[in-house]
Design a protein around this motif. Sequence first.
Motif, PDB file in Angstrom:
ATOM      1  N   THR A  26       0.855  -1.184   0.000  1.00 33.08           N
ATOM      2  CA  THR A  26       0.000   0.000   0.000  1.00 33.08           C
ATOM      3  C   THR A  26       0.885   1.227   0.000  1.00 33.08           C
ATOM      4  O   THR A  26       2.040   1.192   0.390  1.00 33.08           O
ATOM      5  CB  THR A  26      -0.919   0.069   1.240  1.00 33.08           C
ATOM      6  N   SER A  27       0.319   2.301  -0.444  1.00 26.48           N
ATOM      7  CA  SER A  27       0.967   3.602  -0.365  1.00 26.48           C
ATOM      8  C   SER A  27      -0.161   4.619  -0.313  1.00 26.48           C
ATOM      9  O   SER A  27      -1.335   4.261  -0.301  1.00 26.48           O
ATOM     10  CB  SER A  27       1.884   3.829  -1.565  1.00 26.48           C
ATOM     11  N   ASP A  28       0.188   5.856  -0.261  1.00 32.44           N
ATOM     12  CA  ASP A  28      -0.844   6.886  -0.250  1.00 32.44           C
ATOM     13  C   ASP A  28      -1.400   7.086  -1.650  1.00 32.44           C
ATOM     14  O   ASP A  28      -0.676   6.990  -2.637  1.00 32.44           O
ATOM     15  CB  ASP A  28      -0.269   8.203   0.275  1.00 32.44           C
ATOM     16  N   LEU A  29      -2.686   7.317  -1.736  1.00 37.10           N
ATOM     17  CA  LEU A  29      -3.365   7.564  -2.998  1.00 37.10           C
ATOM     18  C   LEU A  29      -3.882   9.005  -2.944  1.00 37.10           C
ATOM     19  O   LEU A  29      -4.543   9.388  -1.981  1.00 37.10           O
ATOM     20  CB  LEU A  29      -4.517   6.567  -3.137  1.00 37.10           C
ATOM     21  N   ARG A  30      -3.557   9.797  -3.958  1.00 34.66           N
ATOM     22  CA  ARG A  30      -3.934  11.215  -3.981  1.00 34.66           C
ATOM     23  C   ARG A  30      -4.910  11.484  -5.114  1.00 34.66           C
ATOM     24  O   ARG A  30      -4.679  11.054  -6.240  1.00 34.66           O
ATOM     25  CB  ARG A  30      -2.693  12.084  -4.141  1.00 34.66           C
ATOM     26  N   VAL A  31      -5.985  12.211  -4.794  1.00 32.49           N
ATOM     27  CA  VAL A  31      -6.965  12.595  -5.807  1.00 32.49           C
ATOM     28  C   VAL A  31      -7.099  14.108  -5.805  1.00 32.49           C
ATOM     29  O   VAL A  31      -6.916  14.765  -4.778  1.00 32.49           O
ATOM     30  CB  VAL A  31      -8.340  11.921  -5.578  1.00 32.49           C
ATOM     31  N   HIS A  32      -7.392  14.657  -6.986  1.00 29.60           N
ATOM     32  CA  HIS A  32      -7.530  16.097  -7.178  1.00 29.60           C
ATOM     33  C   HIS A  32      -8.811  16.363  -7.964  1.00 29.60           C
ATOM     34  O   HIS A  32      -9.173  15.562  -8.819  1.00 29.60           O
ATOM     35  CB  HIS A  32      -6.348  16.654  -7.978  1.00 29.60           C
ATOM     36  N   CYS A  33      -9.443  17.493  -7.696  1.00 31.30           N
ATOM     37  CA  CYS A  33     -10.652  17.844  -8.439  1.00 31.30           C
ATOM     38  C   CYS A  33     -10.710  19.359  -8.622  1.00 31.30           C
ATOM     39  O   CYS A  33     -10.486  20.117  -7.675  1.00 31.30           O
ATOM     40  CB  CYS A  33     -11.896  17.361  -7.693  1.00 31.30           C
ATOM     41  N   GLU A  34     -11.002  19.764  -9.859  1.00 30.26           N
ATOM     42  CA  GLU A  34     -11.200  21.178 -10.160  1.00 30.26           C
ATOM     43  C   GLU A  34     -12.687  21.494 -10.016  1.00 30.26           C
ATOM     44  O   GLU A  34     -13.537  20.766 -10.540  1.00 30.26           O
ATOM     45  CB  GLU A  34     -10.736  21.489 -11.584  1.00 30.26           C
ATOM     46  N   CYS A  35     -13.005  22.560  -9.319  1.00 29.23           N
ATOM     47  CA  CYS A  35     -14.396  22.935  -9.073  1.00 29.23           C
ATOM     48  C   CYS A  35     -15.068  23.358 -10.382  1.00 29.23           C
ATOM     49  O   CYS A  35     -14.652  24.321 -11.017  1.00 29.23           O
ATOM     50  CB  CYS A  35     -14.455  24.063  -8.053  1.00 29.23           C
ATOM     51  N   PRO A  36     -16.117  22.632 -10.794  1.00 26.65           N
ATOM     52  CA  PRO A  36     -16.822  23.007 -12.023  1.00 26.65           C
ATOM     53  C   PRO A  36     -17.601  24.318 -11.846  1.00 26.65           C
ATOM     54  O   PRO A  36     -17.981  24.667 -10.725  1.00 26.65           O
ATOM     55  CB  PRO A  36     -17.789  21.841 -12.252  1.00 26.65           C
ATOM     56  N   PRO A  37     -17.869  25.031 -12.930  1.00 27.34           N
ATOM     57  CA  PRO A  37     -18.659  26.265 -12.846  1.00 27.34           C
ATOM     58  C   PRO A  37     -20.026  25.989 -12.217  1.00 27.34           C
ATOM     59  O   PRO A  37     -20.669  24.986 -12.512  1.00 27.34           O
ATOM     60  CB  PRO A  37     -18.815  26.702 -14.306  1.00 27.34           C
ATOM     61  N   GLY A  38     -20.441  26.862 -11.317  1.00 26.66           N
ATOM     62  CA  GLY A  38     -21.743  26.740 -10.679  1.00 26.66           C
ATOM     63  C   GLY A  38     -21.750  25.892  -9.421  1.00 26.66           C
ATOM     64  O   GLY A  38     -22.775  25.803  -8.746  1.00 26.66           O
ATOM     65  N   TRP A  39     -20.632  25.253  -9.100  1.00 28.18           N
ATOM     66  CA  TRP A  39     -20.548  24.460  -7.878  1.00 28.18           C
ATOM     67  C   TRP A  39     -20.103  25.350  -6.729  1.00 28.18           C
ATOM     68  O   TRP A  39     -19.355  26.305  -6.914  1.00 28.18           O
ATOM     69  CB  TRP A  39     -19.542  23.330  -8.024  1.00 28.18           C
ATOM     70  N   ALA A  40     -20.548  25.005  -5.520  1.00 31.47           N
ATOM     71  CA  ALA A  40     -20.113  25.709  -4.313  1.00 31.47           C
ATOM     72  C   ALA A  40     -18.734  25.190  -3.895  1.00 31.47           C
ATOM     73  O   ALA A  40     -18.386  24.046  -4.151  1.00 31.47           O
ATOM     74  CB  ALA A  40     -21.122  25.502  -3.193  1.00 31.47           C
ATOM     75  N   GLU A  41     -17.978  26.044  -3.272  1.00 29.18           N
ATOM     76  CA  GLU A  41     -16.673  25.648  -2.732  1.00 29.18           C
ATOM     77  C   GLU A  41     -16.726  25.770  -1.217  1.00 29.18           C
ATOM     78  O   GLU A  41     -17.494  26.566  -0.707  1.00 29.18           O
ATOM     79  CB  GLU A  41     -15.574  26.539  -3.306  1.00 29.18           C
ATOM     80  N   PRO A  42     -15.927  24.992  -0.501  1.00 26.66           N
ATOM     81  CA  PRO A  42     -14.936  24.024  -0.965  1.00 26.66           C
ATOM     82  C   PRO A  42     -15.586  22.708  -1.361  1.00 26.66           C
ATOM     83  O   PRO A  42     -16.707  22.408  -0.949  1.00 26.66           O
ATOM     84  CB  PRO A  42     -14.052  23.830   0.262  1.00 26.66           C
ATOM     85  N   LEU A  43     -14.854  21.941  -2.156  1.00 29.67           N
ATOM     86  CA  LEU A  43     -15.338  20.626  -2.570  1.00 29.67           C
ATOM     87  C   LEU A  43     -15.122  19.617  -1.446  1.00 29.67           C
ATOM     88  O   LEU A  43     -14.311  19.820  -0.549  1.00 29.67           O
ATOM     89  CB  LEU A  43     -14.602  20.161  -3.829  1.00 29.67           C
ATOM     90  N   ARG A  44     -15.861  18.518  -1.552  1.00 29.16           N
ATOM     91  CA  ARG A  44     -15.748  17.414  -0.596  1.00 29.16           C
ATOM     92  C   ARG A  44     -15.550  16.124  -1.377  1.00 29.16           C
ATOM     93  O   ARG A  44     -15.916  16.037  -2.545  1.00 29.16           O
ATOM     94  CB  ARG A  44     -17.017  17.331   0.248  1.00 29.16           C
ATOM     95  N   VAL A  45     -14.976  15.127  -0.715  1.00 27.39           N
ATOM     96  CA  VAL A  45     -14.820  13.800  -1.307  1.00 27.39           C
ATOM     97  C   VAL A  45     -15.546  12.801  -0.413  1.00 27.39           C
ATOM     98  O   VAL A  45     -15.307  12.736   0.788  1.00 27.39           O
ATOM     99  CB  VAL A  45     -13.337  13.412  -1.527  1.00 27.39           C
ATOM    100  N   HIS A  46     -16.489  12.086  -1.017  1.00 22.95           N
ATOM    101  CA  HIS A  46     -17.201  11.014  -0.318  1.00 22.95           C
ATOM    102  C   HIS A  46     -16.630   9.705  -0.837  1.00 22.95           C
ATOM    103  O   HIS A  46     -16.488   9.519  -2.047  1.00 22.95           O
ATOM    104  CB  HIS A  46     -18.700  11.092  -0.603  1.00 22.95           C
ATOM    105  N   PHE A  47     -16.265   8.781   0.081  1.00 21.47           N
ATOM    106  CA  PHE A  47     -15.624   7.541  -0.360  1.00 21.47           C
ATOM    107  C   PHE A  47     -16.188   6.333   0.373  1.00 21.47           C
ATOM    108  O   PHE A  47     -16.786   6.450   1.438  1.00 21.47           O
ATOM    109  CB  PHE A  47     -14.108   7.623  -0.165  1.00 21.47           C
ATOM    110  N   TRP A  48     -15.982   5.160  -0.242  1.00 19.81           N
ATOM    111  CA  TRP A  48     -16.393   3.879   0.319  1.00 19.81           C
ATOM    112  C   TRP A  48     -15.515   2.792  -0.295  1.00 19.81           C
ATOM    113  O   TRP A  48     -14.763   3.047  -1.229  1.00 19.81           O
ATOM    114  CB  TRP A  48     -17.883   3.620   0.072  1.00 19.81           C
ATOM    115  N   ASP A  49     -15.590   1.598   0.243  1.00 19.31           N
ATOM    116  CA  ASP A  49     -14.801   0.452  -0.244  1.00 19.31           C
ATOM    117  C   ASP A  49     -13.307   0.751  -0.297  1.00 19.31           C
ATOM    118  O   ASP A  49     -12.607   0.324  -1.215  1.00 19.31           O
ATOM    119  CB  ASP A  49     -15.274  -0.020  -1.625  1.00 19.31           C
TER     120      ASP A  49
END
Length: 122
Positions: A26-49
Amino acid sequence: MRASLAVGPEPSLWSRTVTLMPDTTTSDLRVHCECPPGWAEPLRVHFWDRMPGGGASAWPGLPMEPMPGRPGWYRHRFVDTRSVRLLFTDAHGHQTPDLHCERDGSLDALGVWREGPPVAAP
């Protein structure tokens, strides 16, 4: 786990038994997301499994960290994670489709996923 492989007309010829070991690295896994137009900030990440060990976030997910020098971009690091299912949300009615990640990756404001960190702005 053991697997047998037989090749040729005679199973006793050209046969081999192989012990298959699960990938436990295992190692660290990094994800990035650019806020789409019309979305509120800050973004959140919901995860499972999350693997290994399972685990999930409570809805609407964890707040993501703004990326320094990259306005509109957010990031999250999953520690000791081989794979995870996730989606990005603004917690105000917008969310991405479900994603399955096994490598670092970035989702831009147009919904294009690519492996690795976000591409540098032109």
